[in-house]
Design a protein around this motif. Structure first.
Motif, PDB file in Angstrom:
ATOM      1  N   TYR A 106       0.837  -1.200   0.000  1.00 24.16           N
ATOM      2  CA  TYR A 106       0.000   0.000   0.000  1.00 24.16           C
ATOM      3  C   TYR A 106       0.874   1.252   0.000  1.00 24.16           C
ATOM      4  N   SER A 108       0.186   5.586   0.815  1.00 25.07           N
ATOM      5  CA  SER A 108      -0.650   6.770   1.001  1.00 25.07           C
ATOM      6  C   SER A 108       0.033   7.678   2.008  1.00 25.07           C
ATOM      7  N   ALA A 113      -3.927   3.312   3.907  1.00 20.72           N
ATOM      8  CA  ALA A 113      -4.158   3.540   2.479  1.00 20.72           C
ATOM      9  C   ALA A 113      -5.531   3.046   2.037  1.00 20.72           C
ATOM     10  N   THR A 114      -6.446   2.851   3.007  1.00 15.58           N
ATOM     11  CA  THR A 114      -7.805   2.356   2.724  1.00 15.58           C
ATOM     12  C   THR A 114      -8.781   3.356   3.330  1.00 15.58           C
ATOM     13  N   ASN A 133      -5.530  -1.388   6.551  1.00 15.71           N
ATOM     14  CA  ASN A 133      -5.443  -1.973   5.218  1.00 15.71           C
ATOM     15  C   ASN A 133      -5.752  -3.466   5.239  1.00 15.71           C
ATOM     16  N   VAL A 137      -0.449  -8.457   2.616  1.00 15.76           N
ATOM     17  CA  VAL A 137       0.132  -7.884   1.409  1.00 15.76           C
ATOM     18  C   VAL A 137       0.856  -8.999   0.672  1.00 15.76           C
ATOM     19  N   SER A 186      -8.723   2.033  -2.055  1.00 15.16           N
ATOM     20  CA  SER A 186      -7.419   1.725  -1.466  1.00 15.16           C
ATOM     21  C   SER A 186      -6.365   2.181  -2.456  1.00 15.16           C
ATOM     22  N   HIS A 187      -5.187   2.473  -1.937  1.00 13.52           N
ATOM     23  CA  HIS A 187      -4.081   2.995  -2.750  1.00 13.52           C
ATOM     24  C   HIS A 187      -2.870   2.075  -2.594  1.00 13.52           C
ATOM     25  N   THR A 188      -2.221   1.745  -3.704  1.00 10.09           N
ATOM     26  CA  THR A 188      -1.003   0.928  -3.637  1.00 10.09           C
ATOM     27  C   THR A 188       0.145   1.682  -4.285  1.00 10.09           C
TER      28      THR A 188
END
Ligand SMILES: *[C@@H]1O[C@H](CO)[C@@H](O)[C@H](O)[C@H]1NC(C)=O
Ligand SMILES: *[C@@H]1O[C@H](CO)[C@@H](O)[C@H](O)[C@H]1NC(C)=O
Length: 201
Positions: A106, A108, A113-114, A133, A137, A186-188
């Protein structure tokens, strides 16, 4: 219909692309369409309320990701099931998030990041809620990631806007007042603007 609350056990993952808002007791809530009662039962959290005043079942997809106003698709093949149960009287939100087809870590500037961000479809906006998150992962797209629990206000995101946290003054009642003005994502590292995204209504 007089019902203004859903039993907590009614939060369920069902296959609706967006939640279907209905009006009940003057308040917009989301129709729960039945289906197997599954995982909200598994949320073991001291904050979990006896009932929710609204629930949301959101399917998030890569094609809905926006950077500013520019469509910026997330990871091909990724999909997310973001279920939320809100108790607006207690300012509590419970989450049950499943991510599939997402690879890598993730990323952010926020504390996670969620998120639930405030913006209408096709626009970007600040995060108002930051959820743990989904884990684990992995670089393997076949690995499913999960996150579930509950948060209670006052909230923080770790993002400052004009020196103030973007969650300052935010309550989950604002989501119930206008769910279409909020989205989850969500951001990765590979898909910084968003790996998947979906509107709350
Ligand atoms: C998102 O938009 C910003 C500002 O326009 C730009 O600098 C950045 O490269 C964009 N990111 C992606 C992944 O398109
Ligand atoms: C920051 O404050 C200025 C002045 O009050 C305001 O115009 C601007 O919209 C604010 N920016 C954000 C991101 O809230």
């Amino acid at each position: 219909m007089k019902t203004t609350a859903f039993a907590a056990s009614c939060l369920a993952l069902i296959s609706v692309v967006t939640a279907n808002p209905i009006f009940s007791g003057g308040k917009k809530i989301n129709a729960w369409k039945g289906g197997k009662d599954w995982k909200s039962k598994d949320i073991k959290d001291a904050l979990k309320p006896a009932f929710f005043t609204s629930t949301y079942q959101i399917i998030t997809t890569p094609d809905q990701v926006i950077n500013g106003t520019v469509p910026t698709p997330g990871e091909p093949g990724a999909i997310g099931y973001y279920d939320f149960g809100i108790n607006s009287k207690l300012d509590v939100i419970c989450y049950d998030i499943v991510l599939k087809g997402v690879t890598g870590d993730y990323q952010s500037p926020a504390k996670t990041a969620t998120h639930i961000h405030q913006a209408v479809k096709g626009a970007s906006g600040p995060p108002r809620l930051a959820f743990p998150n989904p884990l684990p992962v992995s670089d393997d797209p076949k690995v499913t990631r999960y996150s579930k629990g509950c948060l209670k206000g006052p909230f923080t995101t770790g993002i400052l806007s004009n020196g103030t946290d973007t969650a300052a003054g935010f309550t989950v009642a604002q989501i119930e007042a206008n769910p279409a003005a909020f989205f989850c994502d969500s951001h990765t590292k590979k898909y910084v603007p968003g790996v998947v995204r979906g509107q709350l209504a």
